[in-house]
Design a protein around this motif. Structure first.
Motif, PDB file in Angstrom:
ATOM      1  N   UNK A  81       0.800  -1.229   0.000  1.00  0.00           N
ATOM      2  CA  UNK A  81       0.000   0.000   0.000  1.00  0.00           C
ATOM      3  C   UNK A  81       0.834   1.281   0.000  1.00  0.00           C
ATOM      4  N   UNK A  82       2.138   1.134  -0.074  1.00  0.00           N
ATOM      5  CA  UNK A  82       3.042   2.280  -0.039  1.00  0.00           C
ATOM      6  C   UNK A  82       2.650   3.309  -1.105  1.00  0.00           C
ATOM      7  N   UNK A  83       2.441   4.566  -0.702  1.00  0.00           N
ATOM      8  CA  UNK A  83       2.057   5.591  -1.677  1.00  0.00           C
ATOM      9  C   UNK A  83       3.243   6.128  -2.470  1.00  0.00           C
ATOM     10  N   UNK A  84       2.920   6.861  -3.501  1.00  0.00           N
ATOM     11  CA  UNK A  84       3.924   7.592  -4.262  1.00  0.00           C
ATOM     12  C   UNK A  84       4.779   6.723  -5.172  1.00  0.00           C
ATOM     13  N   UNK A  85       5.855   7.333  -5.612  1.00  0.00           N
ATOM     14  CA  UNK A  85       6.751   6.689  -6.567  1.00  0.00           C
ATOM     15  C   UNK A  85       7.335   5.401  -6.005  1.00  0.00           C
ATOM     16  N   UNK A  86       7.686   5.400  -4.740  1.00  0.00           N
ATOM     17  CA  UNK A  86       8.267   4.199  -4.123  1.00  0.00           C
ATOM     18  C   UNK A  86       7.285   3.033  -4.218  1.00  0.00           C
ATOM     19  N   UNK A  87       6.037   3.267  -3.896  1.00  0.00           N
ATOM     20  CA  UNK A  87       5.028   2.220  -3.972  1.00  0.00           C
ATOM     21  C   UNK A  87       4.815   1.732  -5.399  1.00  0.00           C
ATOM     22  N   UNK A  88       4.766   2.666  -6.343  1.00  0.00           N
ATOM     23  CA  UNK A  88       4.597   2.311  -7.758  1.00  0.00           C
ATOM     24  C   UNK A  88       5.741   1.416  -8.205  1.00  0.00           C
ATOM     25  N   UNK A  89       6.961   1.803  -7.864  1.00  0.00           N
ATOM     26  CA  UNK A  89       8.131   1.023  -8.277  1.00  0.00           C
ATOM     27  C   UNK A  89       8.154  -0.355  -7.622  1.00  0.00           C
ATOM     28  N   UNK A  90       7.758  -0.434  -6.361  1.00  0.00           N
ATOM     29  CA  UNK A  90       7.713  -1.728  -5.675  1.00  0.00           C
ATOM     30  C   UNK A  90       6.663  -2.641  -6.320  1.00  0.00           C
ATOM     31  N   UNK A  91       5.475  -2.095  -6.599  1.00  0.00           N
ATOM     32  CA  UNK A  91       4.428  -2.894  -7.230  1.00  0.00           C
ATOM     33  C   UNK A  91       4.837  -3.323  -8.641  1.00  0.00           C
ATOM     34  N   UNK A  92       5.467  -2.411  -9.365  1.00  0.00           N
ATOM     35  CA  UNK A  92       5.932  -2.725 -10.714  1.00  0.00           C
ATOM     36  C   UNK A  92       6.963  -3.853 -10.692  1.00  0.00           C
ATOM     37  N   UNK A  93       7.880  -3.795  -9.768  1.00  0.00           N
ATOM     38  CA  UNK A  93       8.905  -4.826  -9.647  1.00  0.00           C
ATOM     39  C   UNK A  93       8.279  -6.193  -9.357  1.00  0.00           C
ATOM     40  N   UNK A  94       7.380  -6.264  -8.411  1.00  0.00           N
ATOM     41  CA  UNK A  94       6.718  -7.532  -8.068  1.00  0.00           C
ATOM     42  C   UNK A  94       5.861  -8.016  -9.237  1.00  0.00           C
ATOM     43  N   UNK A  95       5.139  -7.102  -9.871  1.00  0.00           N
ATOM     44  CA  UNK A  95       4.275  -7.477 -10.986  1.00  0.00           C
ATOM     45  C   UNK A  95       5.077  -8.037 -12.153  1.00  0.00           C
ATOM     46  N   UNK A  96       6.154  -7.356 -12.507  1.00  0.00           N
ATOM     47  CA  UNK A  96       6.913  -7.732 -13.697  1.00  0.00           C
ATOM     48  C   UNK A  96       7.891  -8.879 -13.480  1.00  0.00           C
ATOM     49  N   UNK A  97       8.106  -9.267 -12.246  1.00  0.00           N
ATOM     50  CA  UNK A  97       8.991 -10.412 -11.983  1.00  0.00           C
ATOM     51  C   UNK A  97       8.172 -11.612 -11.506  1.00  0.00           C
ATOM     52  N   UNK A  98       7.647 -11.524 -10.325  1.00  0.00           N
ATOM     53  CA  UNK A  98       6.939 -12.668  -9.733  1.00  0.00           C
ATOM     54  C   UNK A  98       5.670 -13.010 -10.506  1.00  0.00           C
ATOM     55  N   UNK A  99       4.773 -12.047 -10.625  1.00  0.00           N
ATOM     56  CA  UNK A  99       3.487 -12.344 -11.258  1.00  0.00           C
ATOM     57  C   UNK A  99       3.633 -12.663 -12.739  1.00  0.00           C
ATOM     58  N   UNK A 102       4.869 -16.207 -13.609  1.00  0.00           N
ATOM     59  CA  UNK A 102       3.859 -17.246 -13.394  1.00  0.00           C
ATOM     60  C   UNK A 102       2.728 -17.115 -14.404  1.00  0.00           C
ATOM     61  N   UNK A 103       2.275 -15.893 -14.624  1.00  0.00           N
ATOM     62  CA  UNK A 103       1.131 -15.696 -15.514  1.00  0.00           C
ATOM     63  C   UNK A 103       1.462 -16.045 -16.961  1.00  0.00           C
ATOM     64  N   UNK A 104       2.643 -15.672 -17.438  1.00  0.00           N
ATOM     65  CA  UNK A 104       3.013 -16.019 -18.814  1.00  0.00           C
ATOM     66  C   UNK A 104       3.062 -17.526 -19.009  1.00  0.00           C
ATOM     67  N   UNK A 105       3.604 -18.236 -18.040  1.00  0.00           N
ATOM     68  CA  UNK A 105       3.636 -19.704 -18.122  1.00  0.00           C
ATOM     69  C   UNK A 105       2.212 -20.271 -18.113  1.00  0.00           C
ATOM     70  N   UNK A 106       1.361 -19.706 -17.302  1.00  0.00           N
ATOM     71  CA  UNK A 106      -0.030 -20.157 -17.239  1.00  0.00           C
ATOM     72  C   UNK A 106      -0.756 -19.877 -18.544  1.00  0.00           C
ATOM     73  N   UNK A 107      -0.518 -18.710 -19.129  1.00  0.00           N
ATOM     74  CA  UNK A 107      -1.151 -18.341 -20.392  1.00  0.00           C
ATOM     75  C   UNK A 107      -0.759 -19.320 -21.499  1.00  0.00           C
ATOM     76  N   UNK A 108       0.547 -19.577 -21.631  1.00  0.00           N
ATOM     77  CA  UNK A 108       1.015 -20.541 -22.640  1.00  0.00           C
ATOM     78  C   UNK A 108       0.383 -21.916 -22.406  1.00  0.00           C
ATOM     79  N   UNK A 109       0.359 -22.338 -21.154  1.00  0.00           N
ATOM     80  CA  UNK A 109      -0.193 -23.653 -20.821  1.00  0.00           C
ATOM     81  C   UNK A 109      -1.670 -23.735 -21.157  1.00  0.00           C
TER      82      UNK A 109
END
Length: 137
Positions: A81-99, A102-109
């Protein structure tokens, strides 16, 4: 709020409030289907549309992409829930790596399963998962 908007956009925003999952699922279905059709006709320069293929992509949008992204982004904002640029960057990092991994592999499957080729999942992932991740970034 959607109540202050009118016309088609206002109607759509009201649907997002009243029925968020089905609205996002239907939206994803349309986007996936249109994206595949544009890819076939515009990028691949096919003479005709492979309607069955477009239907598969549309189905994946309806049952996988829309609901998954609804819950993922809801969870992501709760987890970070971190606001501002720091929160955006943290969410972007988790989204573009972890999620995304997994999601790309699931989509292909899911796509290969709909095509009746589940035995090709491992091979497809080993060949195309990493390039898909790079394109995603």
């Amino acid at each position: 709020k959607a109540a202050k908007s009118s016309g088609p956009i206002g109607w759509y925003l009201k649907q997002l409030e009243k029925r968020p999952i089905i609205t996002k699922s239907l939206t994803s279905m349309v986007i996936n289907g249109c994206g595949d059709a544009l890819c076939q006709l515009g990028v691949e320069k096919r003479d005709s549309l492979d309607v069955k293929r477009t239907g598969k992509f549309s189905l994946i949008g309806l049952v996988l992409v829309g609901p998954t992204l609804h819950f993922w982004f809801g969870s992501l904002f709760s987890l970070i829930p971190t606001p501002g640029t720091k929160g955006v960057l943290m969410r972007l990092l988790i989204d573009q790596t972890v999620f995304a991994s997994i999601f790309n592999a699931t989509f292909f499957s899911a796509l290969l399963t709909l095509e009746g080729k589940p035995n090709e999942i491992k091979s497809k992932l080993s060949k195309e998962w990493w390039p898909a991740m790079q394109a995603n970034w």
